[in-house]
Design an enzyme around this catalytic site. Structure first.
Site, PDB file in Angstrom:
ATOM      1  N   GLY A  16       0.826  -1.194   0.000  1.00  0.00           N
ATOM      2  CA  GLY A  16       0.000   0.000   0.000  1.00  0.00           C
ATOM      3  C   GLY A  16       0.864   1.248   0.000  1.00  0.00           C
ATOM      4  O   GLY A  16       0.350   2.374  -0.023  1.00  0.00           O
TER       5      GLY A  16
ATOM      6  N   ILE B 199       3.350   3.632  -1.755  1.00  0.00           N
ATOM      7  CA  ILE B 199       3.812   4.024  -3.092  1.00  0.00           C
ATOM      8  C   ILE B 199       5.314   4.323  -3.101  1.00  0.00           C
ATOM      9  O   ILE B 199       6.013   4.057  -4.082  1.00  0.00           O
ATOM     10  CB  ILE B 199       3.036   5.281  -3.578  1.00  0.00           C
ATOM     11  CG1 ILE B 199       1.529   5.030  -3.575  1.00  0.00           C
ATOM     12  CG2 ILE B 199       3.498   5.708  -4.963  1.00  0.00           C
ATOM     13  CD1 ILE B 199       1.042   4.140  -4.687  1.00  0.00           C
ATOM     14  N   GLY B 200       5.817   4.869  -1.992  1.00  0.00           N
ATOM     15  CA  GLY B 200       7.253   5.166  -1.897  1.00  0.00           C
ATOM     16  C   GLY B 200       8.087   3.898  -2.027  1.00  0.00           C
ATOM     17  O   GLY B 200       9.074   3.856  -2.770  1.00  0.00           O
ATOM     18  N   LYS B 201       7.668   2.857  -1.330  1.00  0.00           N
ATOM     19  CA  LYS B 201       8.356   1.558  -1.426  1.00  0.00           C
ATOM     20  C   LYS B 201       8.317   1.045  -2.861  1.00  0.00           C
ATOM     21  O   LYS B 201       9.305   0.516  -3.365  1.00  0.00           O
ATOM     22  CB  LYS B 201       7.610   0.512  -0.580  1.00  0.00           C
ATOM     23  CG  LYS B 201       7.866   0.524   0.879  1.00  0.00           C
ATOM     24  CD  LYS B 201       7.170  -0.727   1.439  1.00  0.00           C
ATOM     25  CE  LYS B 201       7.290  -0.833   2.922  1.00  0.00           C
ATOM     26  NZ  LYS B 201       6.628  -2.058   3.420  1.00  0.00           N
TER      27      LYS B 201
ATOM     28  N   ASP C  75       8.494  -5.990   4.401  1.00  0.00           N
ATOM     29  CA  ASP C  75       8.183  -5.431   5.704  1.00  0.00           C
ATOM     30  C   ASP C  75       9.451  -4.797   6.253  1.00  0.00           C
ATOM     31  O   ASP C  75      10.518  -5.405   6.220  1.00  0.00           O
ATOM     32  CB  ASP C  75       7.670  -6.527   6.650  1.00  0.00           C
ATOM     33  CG  ASP C  75       6.881  -5.914   7.787  1.00  0.00           C
ATOM     34  OD1 ASP C  75       5.858  -5.267   7.506  1.00  0.00           O
ATOM     35  OD2 ASP C  75       7.308  -6.046   8.942  1.00  0.00           O
TER      36      ASP C  75
ATOM     37  N   HIS D  10      18.598  -0.217   3.121  1.00  0.00           N
ATOM     38  CA  HIS D  10      18.148  -1.525   3.610  1.00  0.00           C
ATOM     39  C   HIS D  10      17.301  -2.235   2.541  1.00  0.00           C
ATOM     40  O   HIS D  10      17.459  -3.409   2.270  1.00  0.00           O
ATOM     41  CB  HIS D  10      17.353  -1.323   4.903  1.00  0.00           C
ATOM     42  CG  HIS D  10      16.267  -0.278   4.807  1.00  0.00           C
ATOM     43  ND1 HIS D  10      16.509   0.982   4.327  1.00  0.00           N
ATOM     44  CD2 HIS D  10      14.943  -0.314   5.092  1.00  0.00           C
ATOM     45  CE1 HIS D  10      15.377   1.675   4.333  1.00  0.00           C
ATOM     46  NE2 HIS D  10      14.416   0.907   4.788  1.00  0.00           N
ATOM     47  N   ARG D  11      16.384  -1.468   1.915  1.00  0.00           N
ATOM     48  CA  ARG D  11      15.508  -2.039   0.889  1.00  0.00           C
ATOM     49  C   ARG D  11      16.324  -2.481  -0.330  1.00  0.00           C
ATOM     50  O   ARG D  11      16.055  -3.538  -0.911  1.00  0.00           O
ATOM     51  CB  ARG D  11      14.460  -0.976   0.487  1.00  0.00           C
ATOM     52  CG  ARG D  11      13.458  -1.425  -0.563  1.00  0.00           C
ATOM     53  CD  ARG D  11      12.224  -0.558  -0.562  1.00  0.00           C
ATOM     54  NE  ARG D  11      11.577  -0.603   0.738  1.00  0.00           N
ATOM     55  CZ  ARG D  11      11.617   0.389   1.636  1.00  0.00           C
ATOM     56  NH1 ARG D  11      12.218   1.530   1.365  1.00  0.00           N
ATOM     57  NH2 ARG D  11      11.043   0.237   2.806  1.00  0.00           N
TER      58      ARG D  11
HETATM   59  P1  ITT Z   1       3.074  -2.047   3.220  1.00  0.00           P
HETATM   60  O1  ITT Z   1       1.739  -1.857   2.617  1.00  0.00           O
HETATM   61  O2  ITT Z   1       4.117  -2.483   2.210  1.00  0.00           O
HETATM   62  O3  ITT Z   1       3.098  -2.909   4.433  1.00  0.00           O
HETATM   63  P2  ITT Z   1       3.786   0.071   5.091  1.00  0.00           P
HETATM   64  O4  ITT Z   1       4.037   1.525   4.866  1.00  0.00           O
HETATM   65  O5  ITT Z   1       2.707  -0.328   6.015  1.00  0.00           O
HETATM   66  O6  ITT Z   1       3.572  -0.572   3.639  1.00  0.00           O
HETATM   67  P3  ITT Z   1       5.695  -1.393   6.747  1.00  0.00           P
HETATM   68  O7  ITT Z   1       4.639  -2.241   7.341  1.00  0.00           O
HETATM   69  O8  ITT Z   1       6.930  -2.069   6.257  1.00  0.00           O
HETATM   70  O9  ITT Z   1       5.171  -0.557   5.488  1.00  0.00           O
HETATM   71  O10 ITT Z   1       6.009  -0.258   7.781  1.00  0.00           O
HETATM   72  C1  ITT Z   1       7.194   0.339   7.913  1.00  0.00           C
HETATM   73  C2  ITT Z   1       7.064   1.734   8.449  1.00  0.00           C
HETATM   74  O11 ITT Z   1       8.358   2.279   8.384  1.00  0.00           O
HETATM   75  C3  ITT Z   1       6.152   2.648   7.616  1.00  0.00           C
HETATM   76  O12 ITT Z   1       5.617   3.670   8.430  1.00  0.00           O
HETATM   77  C4  ITT Z   1       7.114   3.260   6.627  1.00  0.00           C
HETATM   78  O13 ITT Z   1       6.714   4.567   6.245  1.00  0.00           O
HETATM   79  C5  ITT Z   1       8.420   3.295   7.407  1.00  0.00           C
HETATM   80  N1  ITT Z   1       9.513   2.991   6.485  1.00  0.00           N
HETATM   81  C6  ITT Z   1       9.745   1.812   5.857  1.00  0.00           C
HETATM   82  N2  ITT Z   1      10.787   1.904   5.034  1.00  0.00           N
HETATM   83  C7  ITT Z   1      11.224   3.178   5.125  1.00  0.00           C
HETATM   84  C8  ITT Z   1      12.236   3.898   4.483  1.00  0.00           C
HETATM   85  O14 ITT Z   1      13.004   3.355   3.554  1.00  0.00           O
HETATM   86  N3  ITT Z   1      12.401   5.173   4.818  1.00  0.00           N
HETATM   87  C9  ITT Z   1      11.616   5.759   5.740  1.00  0.00           C
HETATM   88  N4  ITT Z   1      10.618   5.162   6.368  1.00  0.00           N
HETATM   89  C10 ITT Z   1      10.412   3.876   6.069  1.00  0.00           C
HETATM   90 NA    NA Z   2       2.410  -2.753   6.450  1.00  0.00          NA
END
Ligand code: ITT
Ligand code: NA
Length: 187
Positions: free
Chosen positions: A8, A10-12, A65, A169-170
């Site tokens: 969910g 978009i940044g990822k 995750d 990390h990603r």
């Molecule tokens: P999904 O739908 O993929 O689960 P999510 O945003 O809920 O998306 P996570 O459960 O992995 O993702 O939660 C990780 C939290 O850490 C979330 O608030 C992200 O915004 C933050 N986060 C993850 N990777 C990050 C990054 O590279 N830089 C900054 N914040 C990050």
């Molecule tokens: Na999540």
């Protein structure tokens, strides 16, 4: 070669697209919400999510995750990073660290891959760094304005997505996934 990425965030998705393109792997986002297992282990959460998504879609899929582990807070928010970001956010984290000299932190990313009827596989990446004194920068998402990777003075949000994706990390987790995928799935 194309893989589905259930997220969910978009940044990822934009980061994954950029990182996997280097391996000739195209990424397509699926906006499928999967139940987040209550666990201390990012590996378990990613494995469970990948299996759930592969079964619901009937197609191979990746999920990711990630978590921010802050040393002075005994690893908090860690696996609760999404909830903590949505509730207290960056300002809340900075408040918890007010007056704290130990700013060390680590970002961890776990990519889970699964095929329908198969067992999930996970790939982990990590980057050490520290928490800034105040939020800085406009790019990226989430905790990017407060995370300074080791060896830098700028936050991820100041460095920008392109620089971030050289070291993050990603990136490390997805690179490990891509190597495995090329050898084991896509030939
Ligand atoms: P999904 O739908 O993929 O689960 P999510 O945003 O809920 O998306 P996570 O459960 O992995 O993702 O939660 C990780 C939290 O850490 C979330 O608030 C992200 O915004 C933050 N986060 C993850 N990777 C990050 C990054 O590279 N830089 C900054 N914040 C990050
Ligand atoms: Na999540």
């Amino acid at each position: 070669m194309k893989v589905l990425f259930a997220t969910g965030n978009i940044g990822k998705y934009h980061e994954a697209k950029q990182i996997l393109a280097r391996y000739g792997i195209e990424v397509e986002r699926v906006d499928l919400d999967y139940p987040e297992l209550q666990s201390d282990s990012l590996e378990e959460i990613a494995a469970y999510g990948a299996r759930y998504c592969a079964e619901s879609l009937g197609q191979p899929v990746i999920v990711e995750d990630s978590g921010l582990f802050i040393e002075a807070l005994n690893g908090f928010p860690g696996p609760y990073s999404a909830y903590v970001f949505d509730t207290i956010g960056n300002e809340g984290i900075l408040k918890l660290l007010e007056g704290e000299e130990n700013r060390k932190a680590e970002f961890i990313s776990v990519v889970g891959y699964c095929e329908p009827g198969g067992r999930p596989v996970t790939f982990t990446g990590e980057i050490r760094g520290r928490i800034a004194e105040e939020p800085r920068g406009e790019e990226g998402f989430g905790y990017d304005p407060i995370f300074i990777p080791e060896g830098e003075d700028s936050t991820f949000a100041e460095l920008g997505v392109e620089e971030k994706c050289k070291i993050s990390h990603r990136t490390k987790a997805l690179e490990r996934f891509a190597e495995w995928y090329k050898n084991n799935v896509a030939g």
